[in-house]
Design a protein around this motif. Structure first.
Motif, mmCIF file in Angstrom:
data_model
loop_
_atom_site.group_PDB
_atom_site.id
_atom_site.type_symbol
_atom_site.label_atom_id
_atom_site.label_comp_id
_atom_site.label_asym_id
_atom_site.label_seq_id
_atom_site.Cartn_x
_atom_site.Cartn_y
_atom_site.Cartn_z
ATOM 1 N N GLY A 27 -1.795 1.574 2.571
ATOM 2 C CA GLY A 27 -1.220 0.243 2.807
ATOM 3 C C GLY A 27 -0.396 0.224 4.084
ATOM 4 N N LEU A 72 -0.711 2.254 6.656
ATOM 5 C CA LEU A 72 -1.529 2.500 7.850
ATOM 6 C C LEU A 72 -2.571 1.410 8.082
ATOM 7 N N GLY A 73 -2.889 0.662 7.028
ATOM 8 C CA GLY A 73 -3.929 -0.355 7.167
ATOM 9 C C GLY A 73 -5.307 0.274 7.229
ATOM 10 N N CYS A 74 -5.602 1.117 6.238
ATOM 11 C CA CYS A 74 -6.922 1.767 6.211
ATOM 12 C C CYS A 74 -7.315 2.014 4.760
ATOM 13 N N THR A 81 4.468 5.503 13.320
ATOM 14 C CA THR A 81 4.350 5.062 11.924
ATOM 15 C C THR A 81 5.671 4.478 11.413
ATOM 16 N N PRO A 131 3.247 -2.038 13.349
ATOM 17 C CA PRO A 131 2.070 -2.125 12.459
ATOM 18 C C PRO A 131 0.903 -1.424 13.149
ATOM 19 N N HIS A 184 -2.583 -0.943 11.769
ATOM 20 C CA HIS A 184 -3.920 -1.506 11.509
ATOM 21 C C HIS A 184 -5.021 -0.496 11.862
ATOM 22 N N GLU A 236 -8.898 -1.075 11.887
ATOM 23 C CA GLU A 236 -9.454 -1.980 12.912
ATOM 24 C C GLU A 236 -9.426 -1.360 14.307
ATOM 25 N N TYR A 280 -5.654 11.043 8.875
ATOM 26 C CA TYR A 280 -6.662 10.001 8.661
ATOM 27 C C TYR A 280 -7.945 10.477 9.334
ATOM 28 N N GLU A 300 5.574 2.821 1.137
ATOM 29 C CA GLU A 300 5.590 1.464 0.605
ATOM 30 C C GLU A 300 6.763 0.668 1.190
ATOM 31 N N ALA A 329 6.189 -0.078 4.829
ATOM 32 C CA ALA A 329 5.226 -1.180 5.007
ATOM 33 C C ALA A 329 5.913 -2.528 4.835
#
Ligand code: PLP
Length: 388
Positions: A58, A60-62, A181, A185, A187, A190, A213, A251, A254
């Protein structure tokens, strides 16, 4: 204000968020099962790992499956580079002269093993020209490794642009996002990124835990061999409590990341404004805006950073003369020298790195203390030195 610690060294490490400590404790005592064990005590640990993976994904957006738990930023960096060399069979790495030692020293070791490393320079503002990356990539390049944010100056590299160049040339791309990090943000899904390194202790989690990742479909060879943990990508019984702590910290990070620049960046800017307006011969090391919002690396002409840091420490203000990993060595910062500073200027530089919990009162107090301390140190200098 009473004399308490004002911690301005959040790029070295952060205080753990209390919520993460609280969630970890039961996994150090009650839930001690091995996540690979089939019975319920083990399954509870396994579920905790899954939940932590969701939370880090969440932040990292992945996707969760792209994440491999590691022992931190260093292992993630080393693993990504070694994997790329093994899977590609190629002999060359493109990286920069200002990477963290977790990449830099690993690449020096690769050179000793006979691999070719292309070290890219940065400009006087600490930035990297993506055109240099494009020019450096050759037919033997296995991977490009470029950090997202520099640990000493906070300067950001144009990760999307560099990733696109790598895609166009068909080479793998790794970024060390340890200092980005939680501050911006990311993402990640993407972005044109194949590997990305994260360390929990830079965003309120425990030390000794992080993630690598690995984009889905990217060939990967594990660094550590043994059991089949992490779907065969990283052997060794998982550090369940630490991973749980990282998950909770992720969390919270984020939830806060969208407000980080507004809150911490404003304080950093106020801190710099006070110091730059009150003192002469002070310079910001690194680009003024292309930086993470928490970092301020300042060069105070005619001041030895060690003397300034000692004076600040006496007043309960904690900052750093370079990256934590190089503290204790008498060499000037490789990063600052790489930006064209003289050794003397590098030794006159101090990194202040703010965190989510710093208050305006603390920052005002710290800025005033820096101004006083620099004046005092300069007053003691022989006139011949000041004139230089
Ligand atoms: C940019 C960067 N990469 C990697 C690391 C290493 O991370 P760890 O301490 O988790 O091994 C650090 C820590 O200072 C860092 O700042």
């Amino acid at each position: 204000m009473s004399r308490r610690l004002i911690y301005l060294d959040n790029n070295a490490t952060t205080a753990m968020v209390p919520e993460a400590v609280r969630e970890m404790v039961p996994f150090l005592s009650v839930y001690y099962g091995n996540p690979s064990s089939f019975y319920s005590l083990g399954q509870e640990s396994k579920e905790a790992l899954q939940s932590a993976r969701r939370r880090v994904a969440g932040l990292l957006g992945c996707g969760e499956d792209a994440l491999v738990f590691t022992s931190g930023g260093t292992e993630s960096d080393n693993s990504a580079l070694r994997s790329a060399l093994r899977t590609s069979g190629k002999r060359e790495v493109v990286t920069t002269a200002v990477e963290h030692p977790a990449v830099y020293r690993f690449c020096q070791e690769l050179e000793r093993e006979g691999y070719r490393i292309r070290w890219l320079p940065v400009g006087s503002d600490g930035r990297l020209d993506p055109a240099d990356v494009a020019r450096a990539i050759g037919s033997e390049t296995a991977i490009v490794s470029v950090m997202w944010a520099n640990n000493e100056t906070g300067v950001l590299f144009p990760i999307r642009e560099i990733g696109e160049i790598c895609r166009a040339h068909g080479v793998l791309f790794h970024t060390d996002a340890v200092q980005a990090t939680g501050k911006l943000p990311l993402h990640v899904a993407e972005m044109p990124i194949d590997f990305l390194s994260v360390s929990a202790h830079k965003f309120g989690g425990p030390k000794g835990v992080g993630v690598l990742y690995v984009r889905e479909g990217v060939p990967f060879r594990p660094y550590l061999l043994g059991g089949s943990q992490e779907r065969g990508r990283r052997a060794g019984t998982e550090n369940v409590a630490a991973i749980v702590g990282m998950g909770r910290a992720a969390e919270l990070a984020a939830e806060r990341v969208g407000r980080f620049a507004d809150r911490v960046g404003k304080l950093r800017d106020k801190f710099e404004k006070t110091i730059l307006s009150e003192l002469t011969e002070v310079r910001i090391n690194g680009h003024r805006t292309e930086r993470v919002p928490n970092t301020s690396n300042l060069c105070f002409q005619n001041v030895e950073s060690e003397a300034l840091l000692l004076e600040l420490d006496r007043q309960g203000i904690l900052a750093s003369g370079g990256s934590a990993c190089s503290t204790g060595s008498a060499k000037p910062s490789r990063v600052l020298v790489g930006m064209g500073l003289s050794a003397r200027e590098a030794f006159a530089s101090v990194r202040f790195s703010l965190g989510w919990n710093n208050t305006e009162e603390e920052i005002d107090w710290a800025a005033a203390a820096v101004v006083r301390a620099v004046r005092r140190i300069r007053e003691k200098l022989p006139a011949s030195l000041v004139a230089q």
